[in-house]
Write an enzyme that holds these catalytic residues in place. Structure first.
Site, PDB file in Angstrom:
ATOM      1  N   GLY A  10       0.827  -1.209   0.000  1.00 20.79           N
ATOM      2  CA  GLY A  10       0.000   0.000   0.000  1.00 20.79           C
ATOM      3  C   GLY A  10       0.858   1.256   0.000  1.00 20.79           C
ATOM      4  N   ASN A  11       2.011   1.170   0.665  1.00 20.27           N
ATOM      5  CA  ASN A  11       2.919   2.320   0.728  1.00 20.27           C
ATOM      6  C   ASN A  11       3.564   2.611  -0.625  1.00 20.27           C
ATOM      7  OD1 ASN A  11       2.606   2.902   3.457  1.00 20.27           O
ATOM      8  ND2 ASN A  11       4.004   1.270   4.022  1.00 20.27           N
ATOM      9  N   LYS A 128      -3.475  -3.299  15.921  1.00 22.62           N
ATOM     10  CA  LYS A 128      -3.091  -2.622  14.672  1.00 22.62           C
ATOM     11  C   LYS A 128      -3.629  -1.191  14.677  1.00 22.62           C
ATOM     12  CE  LYS A 128      -2.020  -2.735  10.156  1.00 22.62           C
ATOM     13  NZ  LYS A 128      -0.670  -2.919   9.662  1.00 22.62           N
ATOM     14  N   LYS A 211      -2.199  -7.884   4.498  1.00 23.80           N
ATOM     15  CA  LYS A 211      -2.337  -8.283   3.102  1.00 23.80           C
ATOM     16  C   LYS A 211      -1.332  -9.373   2.695  1.00 23.80           C
ATOM     17  CE  LYS A 211       1.121  -6.145   0.434  1.00 23.80           C
ATOM     18  NZ  LYS A 211       2.013  -5.882   1.523  1.00 23.80           N
ATOM     19  N   LYS A 273       5.569 -10.731   5.775  1.00 24.86           N
ATOM     20  CA  LYS A 273       6.076 -11.035   4.425  1.00 24.86           C
ATOM     21  C   LYS A 273       6.941 -12.294   4.456  1.00 24.86           C
ATOM     22  CE  LYS A 273       6.470  -6.120   3.436  1.00 24.86           C
ATOM     23  NZ  LYS A 273       5.045  -5.907   3.133  1.00 24.86           N
TER      24      LYS A 273
END
Ligand code: ADP
Ligand code: MG
Length: 326
Positions: A10-11, A128, A211, A273
């Site tokens: 997203g970044n 979060k 994600k 990740k």
């Protein structure tokens, strides 16, 4: 060759130093899609997914500013807005950039729901942070409606939500069907819109799903050969941001798990990740984490960090990057 799930950060689509204008986001999307199409030109089938942190953060701030004139909407609707917006931008850009090509697969963005377990321990410990900062009075008002807000190191009060594990991609069958028919599918944006099974119904829940975890589930569900996670750093590092920093070129799933257990990868950013790439490698596939503009080099094995099944040779990939920097 084979199916690759490509996850865009997203970044990468709204960089932290940018204002967040439409033209900035279109430019970033175009750069990302150019990379993705080059990978496609190497002969791979692509399924795209993307983050939404900065975008959903902005929607929450807009809601905060516009209340009470316009009632704020729950998180599932905000997530759906970002899937629509980013899905549209990616879909339009893929189709536009492929317009001249002879064989023209259509891109299609799918609003995607992801089931989580209502009993997931994450719901007992929302962690979060999302949205902007507010003063204590506003935060307390929100808390009376059951939300969790925490004071953040003197910067103000910020909402925190649960980040449960994704269990099931509700729309997987549709995604598979579209892939089988040659569509370039954009799915599960922002980790998917979370919902939990309640009796025989599926009810939206106030949560966000990482994600990268959803990308891993998507890759497993589709039987993908690889998962490529594109972010804003060139490689995964040991001793990140210390004088002993050591970038990794290629490691096995077991080595990666050991480094993860040793705490080398931040829990809210690099950790998921690496976990996603490990899951991929445990299934016999390849997980690669790389910088957005290095996607092609990463697939060729000259950039990024590659996590491979145990027993696979890791020395073939730019071995110099596996030694500490001078
Ligand atoms: P994305 O939007 O792509 O998901 P994140 O901010 O969640 O981006 O994750 C990428 C960030 O992870 C990098 O910008 C980097 O600061 C951070 N990071 C944490 N630990 C490490 C590590 N060990 N090696 C490299 N980057 C790391
Ligand atoms: Mg992230």
């Amino acid at each position: 060759m084979g199916l690759w799930v490509v996850a865009l950060g997203g970044n990468a689509i709204l960089q932290p130093k940018q204002k967040g204008t439409a033209s900035e986001q279109w430019a970033n999307v175009t750069a990302a899609v150019q990379q993705v199409l080059q990978i496609r030109n190497m002969g791979h089938t692509i399924v795209l997914t993307h983050g939404n942190g900065p975008q959903v953060g902005n929607i929450l701030k807009q809601q905060e500013t516009a209340a009470p004139a316009i009632p704020p909407l729950p998180l599932d609707l905000c997530g759906a807005q970002t899937q629509g917006m980013l899905g549209y931008m990616l879909q339009h850009t893929v189709n536009r950039l492929l317009a001249g090509s002879a064989e023209r697969p259509q891109a299609v963005a799918l609003v995607t729901q992801v089931a989580v377990d209502a009993q997931d321990p994450a719901f007992r410990q929302p962690s979060k942070p999302i949205g902007g900062f507010v003063n204590e009075g506003t935060a307390r008002e929100h808390m009376t409606r059951g939300e969790t807000w925490v004071e953040d190191a003197g910067r103000g009060w910020r909402r925190v939500v649960a980040s449960p594990q994704p269990r099931d991609i509700v729309n997987l069958h549709a995604i598979q069907h579209l892939v089988d028919h040659g569509f370039l599918v954009i799915a599960a944006g922002g980790g998917g819109i979370p919902a939990a099974h309640e009796d025989s119904d599926l009810a939206p829940v106030e949560a966000v799903i990482d994600k990268d975890r959803t990308a891993s589930l998507l890759a497993s569900g589709l039987g993908a050969a690889g998962l490529l996670i594109l972010t804003d750093v060139e490689q995964v590092c040991l001793h990140y941001r210390t004088p002993e920093e050591q970038p990794l070129a290629a490691i096995t799933a077991t080595q990666a798990q050991r480094y993860l257990d040793e705490g080398h990868f931040q829990r809210g950013s690099m950790g998921p990740k690496v976990e996603a790439a490990i899951t991929m490698a445990r299934r016999g596939g390849v997980g690669i984490i790389a910088k957005l503009d290095q996607a092609v080099a990463a697939l060729a094995g000259t950039s990024g960090t590659r996590i491979v099944p145990d027993g696979h040779d890791t020395t073939a990939f730019s071995a110099s990057a596996n030694t500490p920097r001078a």
